[in-house]
Write a protein that holds these residues in place. Structure first.
Motif, PDB file in Angstrom:
ATOM      1  N   GLU A 115       0.811  -1.215   0.000  1.00 55.92           N
ATOM      2  CA  GLU A 115       0.000   0.000   0.000  1.00 55.92           C
ATOM      3  C   GLU A 115       0.851   1.276   0.000  1.00 55.92           C
ATOM      4  OE1 GLU A 115      -2.137   0.487   3.554  1.00 55.92           O
ATOM      5  OE2 GLU A 115      -3.473   1.998   2.754  1.00 55.92           O
ATOM      6  N   GLY A 116       1.975   1.230   0.720  1.00 53.95           N
ATOM      7  CA  GLY A 116       2.779   2.436   0.859  1.00 53.95           C
ATOM      8  C   GLY A 116       3.731   2.704  -0.286  1.00 53.95           C
ATOM      9  N   GLU A 117       3.928   1.725  -1.134  1.00 54.52           N
ATOM     10  CA  GLU A 117       4.978   1.890  -2.156  1.00 54.52           C
ATOM     11  C   GLU A 117       4.665   2.980  -3.165  1.00 54.52           C
ATOM     12  OE1 GLU A 117       6.888  -2.495  -2.475  1.00 54.52           O
ATOM     13  OE2 GLU A 117       7.431  -0.967  -3.916  1.00 54.52           O
ATOM     14  N   LEU A 118       3.398   3.177  -3.463  1.00 56.63           N
ATOM     15  CA  LEU A 118       3.046   4.232  -4.418  1.00 56.63           C
ATOM     16  C   LEU A 118       3.490   5.581  -3.868  1.00 56.63           C
ATOM     17  CD1 LEU A 118       1.604   5.173  -6.998  1.00 56.63           C
ATOM     18  CD2 LEU A 118      -0.472   5.391  -5.654  1.00 56.63           C
ATOM     19  N   PHE A 119       3.257   5.782  -2.592  1.00 56.80           N
ATOM     20  CA  PHE A 119       3.612   7.070  -1.993  1.00 56.80           C
ATOM     21  C   PHE A 119       5.130   7.272  -1.971  1.00 56.80           C
ATOM     22  CE2 PHE A 119       4.703   9.655   1.701  1.00 56.80           C
ATOM     23  CZ  PHE A 119       4.079  10.826   1.342  1.00 56.80           C
ATOM     24  N   TYR A 120       5.842   6.254  -1.451  1.00 51.32           N
ATOM     25  CA  TYR A 120       7.292   6.436  -1.305  1.00 51.32           C
ATOM     26  C   TYR A 120       8.053   6.204  -2.601  1.00 51.32           C
ATOM     27  CZ  TYR A 120       6.590   6.873   3.658  1.00 51.32           C
ATOM     28  OH  TYR A 120       6.183   7.332   4.886  1.00 51.32           O
ATOM     29  N   GLY A 121       7.450   5.430  -3.499  1.00 54.50           N
ATOM     30  CA  GLY A 121       8.152   5.154  -4.753  1.00 54.50           C
ATOM     31  C   GLY A 121       7.944   6.230  -5.785  1.00 54.50           C
ATOM     32  N   LEU A 122       6.734   6.781  -5.840  1.00 58.57           N
ATOM     33  CA  LEU A 122       6.426   7.706  -6.933  1.00 58.57           C
ATOM     34  C   LEU A 122       5.936   9.081  -6.454  1.00 58.57           C
ATOM     35  CD1 LEU A 122       6.078   7.959 -10.057  1.00 58.57           C
ATOM     36  CD2 LEU A 122       3.716   7.285  -9.723  1.00 58.57           C
ATOM     37  N   ILE A 123       4.974   9.080  -5.547  1.00 57.23           N
ATOM     38  CA  ILE A 123       4.334  10.363  -5.216  1.00 57.23           C
ATOM     39  C   ILE A 123       5.326  11.339  -4.590  1.00 57.23           C
ATOM     40  CG2 ILE A 123       2.582  11.434  -3.735  1.00 57.23           C
ATOM     41  CD1 ILE A 123       0.790   9.035  -4.333  1.00 57.23           C
ATOM     42  N   GLN A 124       6.142  10.848  -3.653  1.00 55.89           N
ATOM     43  CA  GLN A 124       7.113  11.760  -3.038  1.00 55.89           C
ATOM     44  C   GLN A 124       8.142  12.245  -4.067  1.00 55.89           C
ATOM     45  OE1 GLN A 124       6.803  13.440  -0.357  1.00 55.89           O
ATOM     46  NE2 GLN A 124       7.554  12.341   1.418  1.00 55.89           N
ATOM     47  N   ASP A 125       8.503  11.372  -5.005  1.00 53.90           N
ATOM     48  CA  ASP A 125       9.424  11.779  -6.073  1.00 53.90           C
ATOM     49  C   ASP A 125       8.753  12.822  -6.964  1.00 53.90           C
ATOM     50  OD1 ASP A 125      12.030  11.254  -6.514  1.00 53.90           O
ATOM     51  OD2 ASP A 125      11.742   9.287  -7.425  1.00 53.90           O
ATOM     52  N   GLY A 126       7.452  12.646  -7.195  1.00 53.93           N
ATOM     53  CA  GLY A 126       6.686  13.630  -7.965  1.00 53.93           C
ATOM     54  C   GLY A 126       6.561  14.935  -7.196  1.00 53.93           C
ATOM     55  N   ASN A 127       6.303  14.839  -5.905  1.00 51.51           N
ATOM     56  CA  ASN A 127       6.240  16.039  -5.057  1.00 51.51           C
ATOM     57  C   ASN A 127       7.552  16.817  -5.136  1.00 51.51           C
ATOM     58  OD1 ASN A 127       3.687  15.511  -4.089  1.00 51.51           O
ATOM     59  ND2 ASN A 127       4.366  14.582  -2.174  1.00 51.51           N
TER      60      ASN A 127
END
Lengths: 704, 167
Positions: free
Chosen positions: A267-279
């Motif tokens: 569940e958390g990988e989308l946030f730490y893998g992509l969203i934070q990089d996008g942020n």
């Protein structure tokens, strides 16, 4: 410059408006839908990332066209519709507008992931700044905290510039003794005001390092953490925060109960893998409470860690950003921790996050807060809006029932027409998300993740919006164990209610179809939707079927060079590990070594870096492997184990590389399979419960 | 359990990792000197009595890694514990240099890694292996010795065609 931007917007907006708002017949809309799907299938195959942006644009067009049609042509207004229809229709349209908004914001947020790399440090280490490492703890057992402290002691940073503090809000003697033994500072305070934020703020007043590295007490850093992050801080003095991913080496309840650990991104990988990089592209990556370095000067300027909300981390970075400070995200796992063990603990943690984000939305709304850039506003807004998915998710799970069970006409359109408009919207969004997020979130899995949590976060988020001061900080339980298989009937209550409702709707729909409904296309559409909902809710039921945790210490499958000796100072046999845990290890058995269960031996992990042998007992051997259990360890032995198991710089770096890429149809198959499994588990539990109760009653009546 | 062919073996060599994964121009520094273990390696002979450890026939053969294949970080001393014998008669090379904290450190470090095998004072590892044994099984030898010489010669003189027809 501004004129050219306006011209560009007009040049894009005018034709886009024409495409979005053009009314078409069923034939031409179907033709357009097929054209869009073909185009999407071509674009998704092109590897250049710019084509992914084009795909994003196409998806936005398809979704916007659908929403336009829904708002202008399908609301149940006029003759033949009543307030009941309108009530259900309003619910659905609000849910759809929410999903549309989140889709667009998500595209903006992840349009260009930055993939920032670590910056070099000054050549002369004497010029490196001082760092204080904070490890806050409240009620976690010492065995959870020990590895974190020992790993922090081994961070590669000049000894005279590194201070480690265990911030013990539990004020425990055994913690103090341990700190004295290993040589770190044990900090306590007289009260527990403001929970973790207050604990850190109290420590900030008593320490003096230029930078603060914060690790949750169960997040064990690898030795390269500071060198990977501090270069970025030194290179740009405007950067106030460098965040790294939260990586978990144990399966969360989804992964354990659905058996997807290291197969499907969690569940958390989308946030730490992509969203934070996008942020990070928008200078909006935010603090996640752990595995990060913060600049003391900034913390002093904003008055320390924010204490007004229960997600003090995101709130703190929002304040930093609003004062013009920058942030950075380095997407290289530099620490790892334990995931929540049980579903109930997981739900508790997510409730806190949801409530905290809703509190920030109310207290310091990023859309109106001063000092933020547009990109930052959008990223923070998306992060907060995301946690309001509870009501929309519930609406999506029940909407077809309004038609099937209650006979409400919630969409004023033919079934085929709905399909012709909705299909490109849904499929293009799925294809685009698979292209952008496939490595970090497989298609359709979000449905299960959200369904599991939806009913639990509705009340906390709404209450937080009404009164942000309600509720208190709840500490996430870690380091426990699920000691048996069981169906968590309490947490699964909303799932099986929803499941039974949908099952009833499905049965009624079949009946309607067989009895000759005048709108078979509409009935079929709702039946298909209900069947999909049944699978998703079945997935949630499968998550609630808790699987027993076989071992107390989590085994990490890792190949580390090792040596075995049958007696202290004896001949050594070189080998590799198969897996290692805090309690034992499995190793490839050296061919020339005969071992028996119960035999005592010594194990040396990473012999090229470490010379501390660990005493162990053989528990099993055979099939070219030997499983050993460590005996009581000294601090030096435990430290050697921590270094080898958790502290290696390459411990988690390539963890994601071994996961499959997303294939939407395959992912749907997996989700459906879990849905069926969950339904089976639920029926088994329901029939067993009913049978047992009936048997009890008859036994009682017999004895009476 | 053993199905981990994709699992890379950890070396914990940060600089190498940074290069392999192309993650920035960071020059990594070790502050805690690695204490490589002093190992006295056991000879690589098959176990005589290990009934529990006997592998199933389907399991692939496993070899104890030869000492030379043991990965060594550049900064670590040579695998200690293995008895270092006298250097063989080879051309002496430059004295090993310490890794300096210079901006060119990266280059020196890489060169050092490449040159490490051809150092003037390479390790000579005395593994104390057991003496060589005859490979031919005694039963076969006995059998051969018992056969009369004419029969042995006649079998040697058979043509390839004969052998094919026999087989």
């Amino acid at each position: 410059m501004r004129l050219s931007v306006i011209l560009l917007i007009v040049a894009v907006a005018v034709p886009a408006y024409a495409v979005i708002s053009a009314p078409l017949s069923l034939f031409w809309q179907s033709f357009t839908a097929i054209g869009m799907l073909v185009a999407a299938n071509v674009l998704v195959r092109l590897r250049d990332y710019r084509w992914a942006l084009a795909l994003m644009g196409l998806s936005v067009l398809a979704s916007s066209r659908y929403m336009w049609w829904r708002l202008t042509e399908t609301l149940p207004l006029g003759h033949g519709f009543n307030a009941w229809d309108m009530f259900w229709a309003c619910g659905l349209i609000i849910a759809e507008l929410y999903a549309y908004l989140i889709l667009i914001l998500g595209f903006v947020q992840t349009a260009w992931p930055l993939h920032r790399k670590p910056e070099p440090l000054p050549a002369d280490p004497s010029r490196w700044p001082t760092v204080d490492v904070f490890i806050p703890s409240y009620n976690e057992p010492l065995q959870v905290v020990r590895p974190t402290v020992l790993a922090a002691l081994a961070l590669d940073w000049p000894r005279d510039k590194l201070n480690i503090y265990l911030l013990d809000d539990g004020r425990r003697d055994e913690f103090r003794q341990f700190c004295e033994e290993v040589g770190v500072t044990h900090l306590t305070r007289s009260d527990n005001k403001h929970a973790k934020a207050g604990n850190i703020n109290a420590a900030l007043k008593r320490t003096h390092g230029d930078f603060i590295a914060i690790f949750d007490c169960d997040h064990i850093p690898v030795r390269s953490f500071l060198q990977m992050t501090m270069g970025t801080m030194i290179a740009d003095p405007q950067i106030s925060l460098v965040q790294t991913p939260h990586h978990f080496f144990s399966p969360d309840p989804f992964e354990r109960n659905l058996n997807t650990f290291r197969k499907v991104p969690n569940e958390g990988e989308l946030f730490y893998g992509l969203i934070q990089d996008g942020n990070d592209f928008w200078d909006a990556s935010f603090f996640c409470g752990s595995c990060a370095v913060l600049r003391r000067q900034t913390l002093d300027e904003i008055g320390g860690i924010a204490t007004e909300t229960v997600t003090e981390d995101a709130h703190t970075s929002l304040r930093m950003h609003s004062r013009g400070w920058k942030s950075a995200y380095i997407n290289i796992p530099q620490a790892a921790g334990l995931a929540t063990e049980s579903l109930s603990a997981h739900v508790g943690q997510r409730i806190r996050w949801a409530r905290g984000m809703a509190q920030i939305f109310r207290v310091d709304n990023p859309m109106i807060m001063r000092g933020l850039k547009l990109g930052q506003r959008l990223c923070y807004t998306n992060a907060m809006m995301h946690f309001f998915y509870g009501v929309p998710r519930l609406i999506f799970l029940t909407s077809p029932l309004a038609y099937l069970l209650l006979g409400a006409d919630i969409i004023k359109a033919q079934g085929w027409m709905v399909l012709a408009y909705a299909m490109p919207h849904v499929l293009l969004a799925t294809i685009t998300n698979s292209r952008l997020q496939g490595r970090y979130r497989h298609s359709f899995w979000a449905e299960i993740y959200e369904t599991v949590l939806a009913t639990f976060i509705i009340a906390p988020t709404l209450l937080a919006v009404i009164n942000p001061k309600l509720g208190k900080f709840n500490v996430t339980a870690k380091g426990g164990i699920v000691d048996r298989d069981y169906f968590d009937k309490d947490i699964a209550k909303p799932y099986y209610l929803l499941f039974l409702l949908n099952l009833a709707g499905f049965s009624v729909g079949i009946g309607r179809l067989l009895l000759g409904n005048p709108h078979p296309d509409t009935v079929l559409l709702n039946l298909g939707w209900t069947a999909y909902n049944l699978l998703i809710i079945g997935g949630a039921l499968a998550v609630a079927s808790e699987k027993r945790q076989v071992r107390e210490a989590v085994r990490v499958r890792t190949r580390i060079p090792a040596a075995i000796a049958t007696e202290p100072g004896g001949e050594a046999y070189l080998t590799d590990t198969l897996d290692v845990s805090y309690g034992g290890a499995a190793l490839q058995a050296p061919e020339s070594l005969a071992l028996q269960p119960g035999q005592r031996l010594q194990v040396l992990l990473m012999p090229q870096r470490n010379d501390v042998w660990i005493d162990a007992v053989v528990r099993r051997c055979g099939h070219r492997m030997v499983a050993v259990e460590y005996e009581a360890m000294s601090i030096a032995q435990e430290s050697a184990l921590v270094q080898a198991l958790f502290g290696r710089a390459d411990a988690w770096m390539q963890w994601r590389d071994r996961q499959d890429r997303d294939r939407p149809l395959h992912a749907f198959g997996e989700v459906a399979q879990n849905g069926l499994r969950g339904a089976r588990a639920f029926f088994r539990w329901a029939f067993t419960t009913i049978f047992n109760r009936t048997a009890d009653r008859s036994a009682r009546s017999g004895s009476a | 359990m053993n199905d981990m062919p994709d699992q890379p073996k950890s070396s914990d060599d940060v600089q190498q990792l940074l290069r392999d994964l192309s993650i920035g121009g960071l020059q990594y520094r070790e502050f805690a000197k690695p204490n490589a273990a002093h190992l006295r390696l056991a000879p690589n002979r098959p176990a005589v009595e290990a009934p529990a450890a006997s592998p199933p026939s389907s399991a692939p053969p496993l070899q104890t890694p030869p000492l030379a294949s043991l990965p060594q970080p550049a900064a670590a001393p040579p695998l200690p514990g293995t008895e270092v014998g006298p250097a063989p008669a080879r051309r002496p090379a430059a004295t090993p240099r310490a890794v300096h904290e210079s901006p060119l450190n990266f280059t020196f470090e890489r060169l050092r890694r490449q040159a490490i095998a051809s150092r003037a004072t390479p390790l000579q590892l005395d593994l104390k292996l057991p003496s060589r044994r005859r490979v031919t099984l005694p039963s076969h030898l006995d059998q051969l010795q018992k056969r009369p010489l004419p029969e042995v010669f006649s079998s040697l003189c058979r043509t390839a065609g004969d052998q094919r027809s026999i087989s």
